[in-house]
Design a protein around this motif. Structure first.
Motif, PDB file in Angstrom:
ATOM      1  N   ALA A  58     -66.344 -11.164 -29.966  1.00  0.00           N
ATOM      2  CA  ALA A  58     -66.087 -11.861 -28.701  1.00  0.00           C
ATOM      3  C   ALA A  58     -66.132 -10.899 -27.516  1.00  0.00           C
ATOM      4  O   ALA A  58     -65.388  -9.926 -27.471  1.00  0.00           O
ATOM      5  N   ALA A  59     -66.977 -11.199 -26.548  1.00  0.00           N
ATOM      6  CA  ALA A  59     -67.121 -10.327 -25.379  1.00  0.00           C
ATOM      7  C   ALA A  59     -65.868 -10.309 -24.514  1.00  0.00           C
ATOM      8  O   ALA A  59     -65.526  -9.280 -23.937  1.00  0.00           O
ATOM      9  N   ASP A  60     -65.152 -11.443 -24.430  1.00  0.00           N
ATOM     10  CA  ASP A  60     -63.980 -11.489 -23.551  1.00  0.00           C
ATOM     11  C   ASP A  60     -62.807 -10.684 -24.108  1.00  0.00           C
ATOM     12  O   ASP A  60     -61.841 -10.418 -23.396  1.00  0.00           O
ATOM     13  N   ALA A  84     -58.723 -25.511 -28.741  1.00  0.00           N
ATOM     14  CA  ALA A  84     -58.680 -24.094 -29.079  1.00  0.00           C
ATOM     15  C   ALA A  84     -57.992 -23.926 -30.437  1.00  0.00           C
ATOM     16  O   ALA A  84     -56.937 -24.516 -30.682  1.00  0.00           O
ATOM     17  N   TYR A  85     -58.590 -23.135 -31.307  1.00  0.00           N
ATOM     18  CA  TYR A  85     -57.997 -22.891 -32.617  1.00  0.00           C
ATOM     19  C   TYR A  85     -58.676 -21.678 -33.248  1.00  0.00           C
ATOM     20  O   TYR A  85     -59.702 -21.186 -32.775  1.00  0.00           O
ATOM     21  N   ARG A 101     -61.617 -16.555 -37.582  1.00  0.00           N
ATOM     22  CA  ARG A 101     -62.790 -17.019 -36.842  1.00  0.00           C
ATOM     23  C   ARG A 101     -62.356 -18.123 -35.889  1.00  0.00           C
ATOM     24  O   ARG A 101     -61.655 -19.051 -36.279  1.00  0.00           O
ATOM     25  N   THR A 102     -62.741 -18.014 -34.632  1.00  0.00           N
ATOM     26  CA  THR A 102     -62.323 -18.983 -33.623  1.00  0.00           C
ATOM     27  C   THR A 102     -63.235 -20.215 -33.612  1.00  0.00           C
ATOM     28  O   THR A 102     -64.283 -20.234 -34.264  1.00  0.00           O
ATOM     29  N   LEU A 113     -65.591 -13.743 -34.338  1.00  0.00           N
ATOM     30  CA  LEU A 113     -64.859 -13.124 -35.427  1.00  0.00           C
ATOM     31  C   LEU A 113     -63.886 -12.071 -34.893  1.00  0.00           C
ATOM     32  O   LEU A 113     -64.223 -11.307 -33.982  1.00  0.00           O
ATOM     33  N   PHE A 114     -62.676 -12.052 -35.468  1.00  0.00           N
ATOM     34  CA  PHE A 114     -61.675 -11.047 -35.103  1.00  0.00           C
ATOM     35  C   PHE A 114     -61.163 -10.389 -36.376  1.00  0.00           C
ATOM     36  O   PHE A 114     -60.738 -11.070 -37.309  1.00  0.00           O
ATOM     37  N   VAL A 115     -61.195  -9.060 -36.403  1.00  0.00           N
ATOM     38  CA  VAL A 115     -60.643  -8.283 -37.509  1.00  0.00           C
ATOM     39  C   VAL A 115     -59.470  -7.491 -36.949  1.00  0.00           C
ATOM     40  O   VAL A 115     -59.623  -6.726 -35.996  1.00  0.00           O
TER      41      VAL A 115
END
Length: 237
Positions: free
Chosen positions: A86-88, A204-205, A219-220, A225-227
């Motif tokens: 995610a860029a933000d 949002a989830y 995963r949003t 993807l967030f680790v």
């Protein structure tokens, strides 16, 4: 990435943070840094797909929001960001907003998540105008693996002090109202489209795809993807 440099993501559409059409977070193009960095990022993503198949936690959202047992929630506690598409949520020293340390703190008993962004000193050693940004989110278990999110407010802490204390600004984040307004306006200006193509208000989830005591991957709804890892985990240092 230390060898090849970093990407530059700035605020808004022009900065590459969000998509011009959907206003959803853009994905980071790691290949823009170098082929090696891009290939490494692809390997991380592929590895998360494999880890999803062997996650040891059957119900990651268990006890989330439970006033008695929330401190036993598998998601409870602080998680620092290790990797994201995610860029933000990406920060680099060669951008206007600068480098930052990002962590996600889950309060299981209150059913609350706080995204904490600590901005790092500039390359010349000077302090950035913004010291810290906290985004407070109401979190609710929607299934065994899905967490629904409602953004509550943001708190900006500045490096400038008044009477010995850092100045702070609270910003309400009326996400549901804003998204409903956008949908309403789109209906008004696109009244000629086919029936049945009505746009729904996005929710949002995130879905937890892997979770153990040290590592968390989710995963949003925007397919980012967030680790994340625990601070005390040696592999995350």
């Amino acid at each position: 990435q230390e060898r090849d440099g970093s990407f530059s993501v700035d605020f808004g559409v022009k900065g590459g943070e969000i998509n011009a059409t959907s206003r959803a977070p853009q994905k980071v193009d790691y290949y823009a840094i170098s082929r090696d960095v891009g290939d490494a990022a692809e390997k991380v993503v592929a590895l998360t797909d494999e880890l999803e198949k062997i996650s040891p936690t059957d119900e990651p959202t268990k006890y989330l929001g439970d006033k008695q047992k929330g401190d036993q929630a598998p998601l409870n506690g602080p998680w620092k960001l290790l990797f994201t598409t995610a860029a933000d949520a990406s920060f680099s020293k060669n951008s206007t907003r600068g480098s930052a340390k990002v962590q996600n703190i889950v309060d299981g008993m209150r059913g609350r998540i706080t995204n904490v962004i600590d901005f790092q000193p500039k390359e010349d050693g000077s302090a950035p105008p913004l010291k810290q940004l906290n985004v407070v989110i109401k979190a609710k278990a929607e299934s065994e693996k899905r967490v629904g999110l409602v953004f509550k407010y943001a708190k900006a802490v500045f490096n400038k002090k008044l009477f010995g204390r850092n100045l702070a600004l609270y910003i309400p984040v009326p996400a549901p109202f804003i998204t409903r307004l956008i949908v309403l306006l789109s209906r008004i200006f696109k009244f000629g489209r086919k029936k049945g193509a009505e746009r729904k208000v996005p929710k949002a989830y995130f879905d937890v795809i892997y979770l153990d005591k040290s590592l968390r991957i989710h995963r949003t709804g925007d397919d980012n993807l967030f680790v994340q890892g625990k601070e005390e985990w040696d592999e995350a240092k």
